[in-house]
Design a protein around this motif. Sequence first.
Motif, PDB file in Angstrom:
ATOM      1  N   LEU A   1      19.806  36.310 -98.584  1.00 12.85           N
ATOM      2  CA  LEU A   1      21.054  37.046 -98.666  1.00 12.85           C
ATOM      3  C   LEU A   1      20.870  38.167 -99.677  1.00 12.85           C
ATOM      4  O   LEU A   1      20.331  37.944-100.766  1.00 12.85           O
ATOM      5  CB  LEU A   1      22.193  36.138 -99.126  1.00 12.85           C
ATOM      6  CG  LEU A   1      23.528  36.883 -99.268  1.00 12.85           C
ATOM      7  CD1 LEU A   1      24.279  36.885 -97.956  1.00 12.85           C
ATOM      8  CD2 LEU A   1      24.375  36.327-100.389  1.00 12.85           C
ATOM      9  N   ARG A   2      21.320  39.363 -99.320  1.00  8.46           N
ATOM     10  CA  ARG A   2      21.149  40.535-100.186  1.00  8.46           C
ATOM     11  C   ARG A   2      22.510  40.961-100.716  1.00  8.46           C
ATOM     12  O   ARG A   2      23.400  41.302 -99.947  1.00  8.46           O
ATOM     13  CB  ARG A   2      20.481  41.666 -99.393  1.00  8.46           C
ATOM     14  CG  ARG A   2      19.142  41.233 -98.852  1.00  8.46           C
ATOM     15  CD  ARG A   2      18.464  42.268 -97.992  1.00  8.46           C
ATOM     16  NE  ARG A   2      17.167  41.765 -97.543  1.00  8.46           N
ATOM     17  CZ  ARG A   2      16.130  42.523 -97.240  1.00  8.46           C
ATOM     18  NH1 ARG A   2      16.238  43.844 -97.307  1.00  8.46           N
ATOM     19  NH2 ARG A   2      14.991  41.978 -96.844  1.00  8.46           N
ATOM     20  N   LEU A   3      22.656  40.902-102.034  1.00  9.86           N
ATOM     21  CA  LEU A   3      23.937  41.133-102.701  1.00  9.86           C
ATOM     22  C   LEU A   3      23.804  42.267-103.714  1.00  9.86           C
ATOM     23  O   LEU A   3      22.847  42.297-104.489  1.00  9.86           O
ATOM     24  CB  LEU A   3      24.381  39.837-103.385  1.00  9.86           C
ATOM     25  CG  LEU A   3      25.742  39.808-104.091  1.00  9.86           C
ATOM     26  CD1 LEU A   3      26.291  38.381-104.098  1.00  9.86           C
ATOM     27  CD2 LEU A   3      25.670  40.326-105.527  1.00  9.86           C
TER      28      LEU A   3
ATOM     29  N   GLY B   1      28.322  46.997 -91.491  1.00  9.15           N
ATOM     30  CA  GLY B   1      27.418  45.852 -91.538  1.00  9.15           C
ATOM     31  C   GLY B   1      27.361  45.126 -92.860  1.00  9.15           C
ATOM     32  O   GLY B   1      26.719  44.076 -92.962  1.00  9.15           O
ATOM     33  N   THR B   2      28.017  45.665 -93.885  1.00  7.03           N
ATOM     34  CA  THR B   2      28.083  45.027 -95.203  1.00  7.03           C
ATOM     35  C   THR B   2      29.503  44.538 -95.445  1.00  7.03           C
ATOM     36  O   THR B   2      30.473  45.244 -95.150  1.00  7.03           O
ATOM     37  CB  THR B   2      27.687  46.019 -96.308  1.00  7.03           C
ATOM     38  OG1 THR B   2      26.357  46.476 -96.076  1.00  7.03           O
ATOM     39  CG2 THR B   2      27.765  45.374 -97.684  1.00  7.03           C
ATOM     40  N   VAL B   3      29.639  43.337 -95.996  1.00 11.03           N
ATOM     41  CA  VAL B   3      30.964  42.830 -96.363  1.00 11.03           C
ATOM     42  C   VAL B   3      31.252  43.240 -97.806  1.00 11.03           C
ATOM     43  O   VAL B   3      30.507  42.869 -98.722  1.00 11.03           O
ATOM     44  CB  VAL B   3      31.034  41.298 -96.211  1.00 11.03           C
ATOM     45  CG1 VAL B   3      32.430  40.793 -96.584  1.00 11.03           C
ATOM     46  CG2 VAL B   3      30.685  40.886 -94.791  1.00 11.03           C
TER      47      VAL B   3
ATOM     48  N   THR C   1      28.087  33.481 -91.153  1.00  6.16           N
ATOM     49  CA  THR C   1      29.422  33.826 -91.647  1.00  6.16           C
ATOM     50  C   THR C   1      29.451  33.942 -93.165  1.00  6.16           C
ATOM     51  O   THR C   1      28.795  33.173 -93.878  1.00  6.16           O
ATOM     52  CB  THR C   1      30.446  32.750 -91.213  1.00  6.16           C
ATOM     53  OG1 THR C   1      30.353  32.540 -89.807  1.00  6.16           O
ATOM     54  CG2 THR C   1      31.871  33.179 -91.562  1.00  6.16           C
ATOM     55  N   ILE C   2      30.217  34.917 -93.643  1.00  2.70           N
ATOM     56  CA  ILE C   2      30.568  35.020 -95.063  1.00  2.70           C
ATOM     57  C   ILE C   2      32.041  34.664 -95.183  1.00  2.70           C
ATOM     58  O   ILE C   2      32.895  35.314 -94.566  1.00  2.70           O
ATOM     59  CB  ILE C   2      30.291  36.421 -95.613  1.00  2.70           C
ATOM     60  CG1 ILE C   2      28.785  36.716 -95.595  1.00  2.70           C
ATOM     61  CG2 ILE C   2      30.843  36.573 -97.042  1.00  2.70           C
ATOM     62  CD1 ILE C   2      28.427  38.119 -96.007  1.00  2.70           C
TER      63      ILE C   2
ATOM     64  N   SER D   1      31.798  37.807 -89.968  1.00  4.49           N
ATOM     65  CA  SER D   1      30.458  37.559 -89.450  1.00  4.49           C
ATOM     66  C   SER D   1      29.428  38.366 -90.206  1.00  4.49           C
ATOM     67  O   SER D   1      29.667  39.528 -90.551  1.00  4.49           O
ATOM     68  CB  SER D   1      30.406  37.905 -87.949  1.00  4.49           C
ATOM     69  OG  SER D   1      31.276  37.080 -87.213  1.00  4.49           O
ATOM     70  N   ARG D   2      28.251  37.763 -90.438  1.00  5.02           N
ATOM     71  CA  ARG D   2      27.156  38.488 -91.083  1.00  5.02           C
ATOM     72  C   ARG D   2      26.548  39.474 -90.101  1.00  5.02           C
ATOM     73  O   ARG D   2      26.426  39.176 -88.912  1.00  5.02           O
ATOM     74  CB  ARG D   2      26.081  37.515 -91.542  1.00  5.02           C
ATOM     75  CG  ARG D   2      26.458  36.758 -92.790  1.00  5.02           C
ATOM     76  CD  ARG D   2      25.392  35.816 -93.256  1.00  5.02           C
ATOM     77  NE  ARG D   2      24.103  36.452 -93.545  1.00  5.02           N
ATOM     78  CZ  ARG D   2      23.079  35.831 -94.111  1.00  5.02           C
ATOM     79  NH1 ARG D   2      23.196  34.562 -94.451  1.00  5.02           N
ATOM     80  NH2 ARG D   2      21.944  36.452 -94.343  1.00  5.02           N
TER      81      ARG D   2
END
Length: 241
Positions: free
Chosen positions: A143-145, A188-190, A218-219, A240-241
Amino acid sequence: MLTVAHVSDLHLGAHDPDTVRSLIADVTAARPVLTVVTGDVTMRARVREFRQARTVLDRLPQPLLVVLGNHDLPLISPLRVLWPYGRFRTWITSDLQPVVRVPGLTAVGLSSMPRWRWKDGRITRRQAARITGTFGAAAEQDLRLVALHHPPGSLAGRGRLREAVREAGVHLLVAGHTHIPDVRPEHGTVVVVAGTATSHRTRGTGQSWNLIRINSTTITVCERYATGTGWSTGRVIKVSR
């Protein structure tokens, strides 16, 4: 399943002590793999506020990623010019652009508050390159944050930030600053904005923090709100991711 605690705007110095104590207990109970604090740990960057902040941060679950907020710089003081980040570096972290890696997750923190701006933030080309460079070396399945104080829409340099985030395949960008919780997908980024955790400066939405759970598809963002006797879950948003 990964669990991330996202806390912002502690504003220690203008905080409610009971809320601080119960926040630490609530975040600890969630057992996050990473605790992210997106700035404004103090109200006016005073030494006594940084001492309080250090005590609080030390009691939150580790590992910890903390980024600078606009309230963490001296407001009207020669220190704004001569030593703008000195107290933050002394009491919180010497690294203003931290990177934290835990199994399954790589997180990049950015300092979005230049000393010459009073409130609004900025992202530089070098910081954008740091995003792409760091995640270029991350495991493909991680996961990239990205964490910063200012939401993308309020930033100078937001175009370069969004381009870097897209290029690096960032899944989750977390911020604070507005005091109003928000969750929205962007290209595409949450993007998740936290409300005020422990300060009286709530903008009418109540004190809150975000419990973020991530699986392969899912996030899920659970907004946790102070009730006066503890914390309860408010909105639950699934993207959704």
